[in-house]
Design an enzyme around this catalytic site. Structure first.
Site, PDB file in Angstrom:
ATOM      1  N   ASP A 197       0.801  -1.336  -0.140  1.00 46.14           N
ATOM      2  CA  ASP A 197      -0.007   0.030  -0.155  1.00 46.14           C
ATOM      3  C   ASP A 197       0.529   0.826  -0.135  1.00 46.14           C
ATOM      4  O   ASP A 197       1.772   1.172   0.861  1.00 46.14           O
ATOM      5  CB  ASP A 197      -1.018   0.274   0.982  1.00 46.14           C
ATOM      6  CG  ASP A 197      -1.988  -0.916   1.319  1.00 46.14           C
ATOM      7  OD1 ASP A 197      -2.279  -1.336  -0.104  1.00 46.14           O
ATOM      8  OD2 ASP A 197      -2.948  -1.415   2.000  1.00 46.14           O
TER       9      ASP A 197
ATOM     10  N   ASP B 212       1.306   3.850   1.835  1.00 43.61           N
ATOM     11  CA  ASP B 212       0.729   4.596   2.858  1.00 43.61           C
ATOM     12  C   ASP B 212       1.636   3.821   4.147  1.00 43.61           C
ATOM     13  O   ASP B 212       1.227   3.723   5.405  1.00 43.61           O
ATOM     14  CB  ASP B 212      -1.071   4.810   3.425  1.00 43.61           C
ATOM     15  CG  ASP B 212      -2.155   3.660   3.606  1.00 43.61           C
ATOM     16  OD1 ASP B 212      -1.191   2.898   3.293  1.00 43.61           O
ATOM     17  OD2 ASP B 212      -3.583   4.517   3.447  1.00 43.61           O
TER      18      ASP B 212
ATOM     19  N   HIS C  44      -5.228   9.309   6.909  1.00 41.72           N
ATOM     20  CA  HIS C  44      -6.048   9.892   5.242  1.00 41.72           C
ATOM     21  C   HIS C  44      -7.748  10.279   6.460  1.00 41.72           C
ATOM     22  O   HIS C  44      -8.073   8.291   6.779  1.00 41.72           O
ATOM     23  CB  HIS C  44      -5.289   9.121   4.505  1.00 41.72           C
ATOM     24  CG  HIS C  44      -5.258   8.126   4.334  1.00 41.72           C
ATOM     25  ND1 HIS C  44      -6.317   6.917   3.231  1.00 41.72           N
ATOM     26  CD2 HIS C  44      -4.312   6.964   4.251  1.00 41.72           C
ATOM     27  CE1 HIS C  44      -6.134   6.011   3.605  1.00 41.72           C
ATOM     28  NE2 HIS C  44      -5.723   5.596   3.735  1.00 41.72           N
TER      29      HIS C  44
ATOM     30  N   ARG D 224     -10.687   8.470   4.157  1.00 40.70           N
ATOM     31  CA  ARG D 224     -11.338   7.316   2.959  1.00 40.70           C
ATOM     32  C   ARG D 224     -11.808   8.100   2.143  1.00 40.70           C
ATOM     33  O   ARG D 224     -11.887   8.890   1.871  1.00 40.70           O
ATOM     34  CB  ARG D 224     -12.475   6.709   3.496  1.00 40.70           C
ATOM     35  CG  ARG D 224     -12.363   5.344   2.579  1.00 40.70           C
ATOM     36  CD  ARG D 224     -13.753   4.259   3.145  1.00 40.70           C
ATOM     37  NE  ARG D 224     -13.921   3.833   4.093  1.00 40.70           N
ATOM     38  CZ  ARG D 224     -13.305   2.820   4.342  1.00 40.70           C
ATOM     39  NH1 ARG D 224     -12.490   1.912   3.574  1.00 40.70           N
ATOM     40  NH2 ARG D 224     -13.159   2.100   6.038  1.00 40.70           N
TER      41      ARG D 224
ATOM     42  N   MET E 117       1.514   3.985   9.283  1.00 38.98           N
ATOM     43  CA  MET E 117       0.225   4.505   8.211  1.00 38.98           C
ATOM     44  C   MET E 117       0.203   5.379   8.233  1.00 38.98           C
ATOM     45  O   MET E 117       0.433   6.407   9.491  1.00 38.98           O
ATOM     46  CB  MET E 117      -0.977   3.443   8.385  1.00 38.98           C
ATOM     47  CG  MET E 117      -1.341   3.737   7.640  1.00 38.98           C
ATOM     48  SD  MET E 117      -3.409   2.564   7.229  1.00 38.98           S
ATOM     49  CE  MET E 117      -4.067   4.341   7.698  1.00 38.98           C
TER      50      MET E 117
ATOM     51  N   GLU F 130      -9.895  -8.524  -0.193  1.00 43.66           N
ATOM     52  CA  GLU F 130      -9.091  -9.083  -0.942  1.00 43.66           C
ATOM     53  C   GLU F 130      -7.893  -9.882  -0.564  1.00 43.66           C
ATOM     54  O   GLU F 130      -7.503 -10.589  -0.991  1.00 43.66           O
ATOM     55  CB  GLU F 130      -8.997  -8.161  -2.341  1.00 43.66           C
ATOM     56  CG  GLU F 130      -7.251  -7.051  -2.282  1.00 43.66           C
ATOM     57  CD  GLU F 130      -7.829  -6.016  -0.739  1.00 43.66           C
ATOM     58  OE1 GLU F 130      -9.083  -6.074  -0.660  1.00 43.66           O
ATOM     59  OE2 GLU F 130      -7.389  -5.501  -0.091  1.00 43.66           O
ATOM     60  N   ASP F 131      -7.696  -8.669   0.443  1.00 41.52           N
ATOM     61  CA  ASP F 131      -6.390  -9.594   0.542  1.00 41.52           C
ATOM     62  C   ASP F 131      -7.024 -10.932   2.203  1.00 41.52           C
ATOM     63  O   ASP F 131      -6.566 -11.748   2.443  1.00 41.52           O
ATOM     64  CB  ASP F 131      -5.395  -8.687   2.186  1.00 41.52           C
ATOM     65  CG  ASP F 131      -6.846  -7.875   3.232  1.00 41.52           C
ATOM     66  OD1 ASP F 131      -8.075  -8.232   2.828  1.00 41.52           O
ATOM     67  OD2 ASP F 131      -6.379  -7.056   3.825  1.00 41.52           O
TER      68      ASP F 131
ATOM     69  N   TRP G 230     -13.443  -1.339  -0.700  1.00 44.77           N
ATOM     70  CA  TRP G 230     -12.707  -1.520   0.802  1.00 44.77           C
ATOM     71  C   TRP G 230     -12.445  -3.259   0.985  1.00 44.77           C
ATOM     72  O   TRP G 230     -14.095  -2.726   0.868  1.00 44.77           O
ATOM     73  CB  TRP G 230     -12.956  -0.562   1.252  1.00 44.77           C
ATOM     74  CG  TRP G 230     -11.576  -0.817   2.499  1.00 44.77           C
ATOM     75  CD1 TRP G 230     -10.436   0.100   2.451  1.00 44.77           C
ATOM     76  CD2 TRP G 230     -11.990  -1.248   3.762  1.00 44.77           C
ATOM     77  NE1 TRP G 230      -9.527  -0.416   3.207  1.00 44.77           N
ATOM     78  CE2 TRP G 230     -11.061  -1.567   4.253  1.00 44.77           C
ATOM     79  CE3 TRP G 230     -13.287  -2.382   4.192  1.00 44.77           C
ATOM     80  CZ2 TRP G 230     -10.634  -2.444   5.381  1.00 44.77           C
ATOM     81  CZ3 TRP G 230     -12.605  -2.866   5.158  1.00 44.77           C
ATOM     82  CH2 TRP G 230     -11.673  -2.887   6.398  1.00 44.77           C
TER      83      TRP G 230
HETATM   84  C1  BGC Z   1     -11.250  -6.580   5.893  1.00 42.28           C
HETATM   85  C2  BGC Z   1      -9.830  -6.536   5.131  1.00 42.28           C
HETATM   86  C3  BGC Z   1      -8.875  -5.357   6.040  1.00 42.28           C
HETATM   87  C4  BGC Z   1      -8.923  -6.195   6.984  1.00 42.28           C
HETATM   88  C5  BGC Z   1      -8.196  -5.537   8.038  1.00 42.28           C
HETATM   89  C6  BGC Z   1     -10.968  -6.935   7.352  1.00 42.28           C
HETATM   90  O1  BGC Z   1     -12.573  -6.899   7.973  1.00 42.28           O
HETATM   91  O2  BGC Z   1     -11.265  -7.743   5.270  1.00 42.28           O
HETATM   92  O3  BGC Z   1      -9.201  -6.593   4.639  1.00 42.28           O
HETATM   93  O4  BGC Z   1      -7.608  -5.952   5.940  1.00 42.28           O
HETATM   94  O5  BGC Z   1      -9.967  -5.831   7.753  1.00 42.28           O
HETATM   95  O6  BGC Z   1      -8.946  -3.302   7.988  1.00 42.28           O
END
Ligand code: BGC
Length: 348
Positions: A199, A201, A294, A296, A291, A264-265, A261
């Site tokens: 990322d 930031d 900022h 959103r 971080m 995906e991770d 948002w």
């Molecule tokens: C989200 C992730 C995010 C994590 C921390 C989770 O609920 O699905 O994408 O990285 O929270 O913020």
């Protein structure tokens, strides 16, 4: 009786001698094979290199029987960089109070080649690393990232390139798809073997957190100030991570259908887990990072579909990923400190 005990004594004496002889023989053979297994000149060069800031090249040349270095391209004659760079400084102060300019960053990083490329001059980097940053309208953050990261990556003695993947237009943001684009576009430039996904930031606070690949996929941002310097949950794989080409291809890259948002991770984590991989991580101390605060971004609201999608990663991952990636390249700019790739990735 006396004769008997003298026979026994003689027998015992001879047995002992035999045992001692066998032990001696055993030790001799072990030592012989151990010494033979050591590549003594090589080990010596490596040692010199790690104490001399990567300048063991001259010494290696005197040991090599090969042609004179004047007849060889320079990179051929370089020793491998040491496993741990001798240039690292450990914990660093990271703050975002004073804005930084691109001119200042350029002045302080004169060895960076166009496109944000670098490789050490005195040793052959252990890995070729492409750093991929998903991006849209975060120029101030990018400047801090370049300001802090270029010196760190150089101290880590990596052969690296920085790729900023800019989502064109104002459609909803798609981080994972941009990361897939970064992987594909970086490979058009160079034979990268490792990919760091970061990322824009997030800034590491310790340069021992090396931005390279490991035998398992690596989660690098393990101790973020935003989460009180700890993991928010064990499966967390967001922020900064790294994967070798092979690891990335094993999971068919990243999902292309997480718009907005979140999630995906977690999908990427599920992909890795489903292929039996585990996550490698630095310690909490080495993995500290800050971080940049900022509000959103517009067009990056939480994705309400994310929970449903995460629940079905195993069924979707073979169809949706790097193999099915499609996008339109809008422009590719080789700038002084990074390569900027602007792409049209469509919409949901
Ligand atoms: C989200 C992730 C995010 C994590 C921390 C989770 O609920 O699905 O994408 O990285 O929270 O913020």
């Amino acid at each position: 009786m006396a004769a008997d005990s003298s026979v026994n004594f003689n027998l015992l004496h001879r047995t002992c001698k035999l045992v001692v002889l066998l032990c001696f023989l055993h030790i001799t053979v072990t030592v012989f094979f151990y010494v033979r297994s050591l590549d003594i000149p090589f080990a010596f060069v490596q040692n010199q290199q790690s104490h001399n800031n990567g300048t063991g090249t001259e010494l290696k040349r005197t040991l090599d029987a090969g042609p004179s270095p004047t007849f060889q391209p320079k990179t051929e004659s370089l020793d491998k960089c040491p496993e741990t760079s001798p240039l690292l400084v450990g914990p660093m102060r990271v703050e975002f109070n004073n804005p930084v300019s691109l001119e200042l960053i350029k002045k302080e990083n004169q060895h960076i080649e166009p496109g944000g490329r670098y490789k050490p001059k005195d040793c052959k980097a252990l890995q070729k690393v492409a750093i991929i940053i998903p991006f849209r309208k975060r120029d101030e953050h990018l400047k801090y990232w370049l300001y802090y990261l270029h010196p760190i990556l150089q101290r880590q003695q990596l052969d690296y390139g920085v790729y900023v993947i800019n989502q064109d237009g104002d459609e909803i943001f798609n981080r994972a798809k941009l990361l897939n684009v970064g992987y594909a576009e970086a490979l058009k430039d160079y034979d990268y073997e490792c990919f760091v996904f970061s990322d824009v930031d997030l800034i590491p606070m310790d340069d021992r957190n090396t931005y390279k690949c490991f035998s398992q996929p690596r989660h690098l941002s393990v101790s973020m100030d935003k989460f009180g310097f700890r993991l928010p949950y064990n499966q967390y794989f967001g922020g900064v991570s790294s994967m070798s080409k092979e690891q990335f291809l094993t999971i068919n890259g990243f999902p292309n259908n997480y718009w907005g948002w979140g999630g995906e991770d977690d999908d990427i984590y599920n992909r890795l887990a489903s292929k039996g991989m585990s996550i490698s991580r630095p310690s909490n101390e080495v993995g500290k990072c800050r971080m940049i605060r900022h509000v959103r971004d517009k067009q990056n609201e939480p994705n309400p579909q994310r929970f449903d999608r995460i629940a079905h990663t195993r069924e979707t991952m073979n169809k949706d990923g790097i193999k099915s990636l499609s996008y339109k390249l809008v422009s590719k700019q080789t700038l002084d400190l990074f390569t900027k790739i602007t792409v049209d990735i469509g919409k949901p």
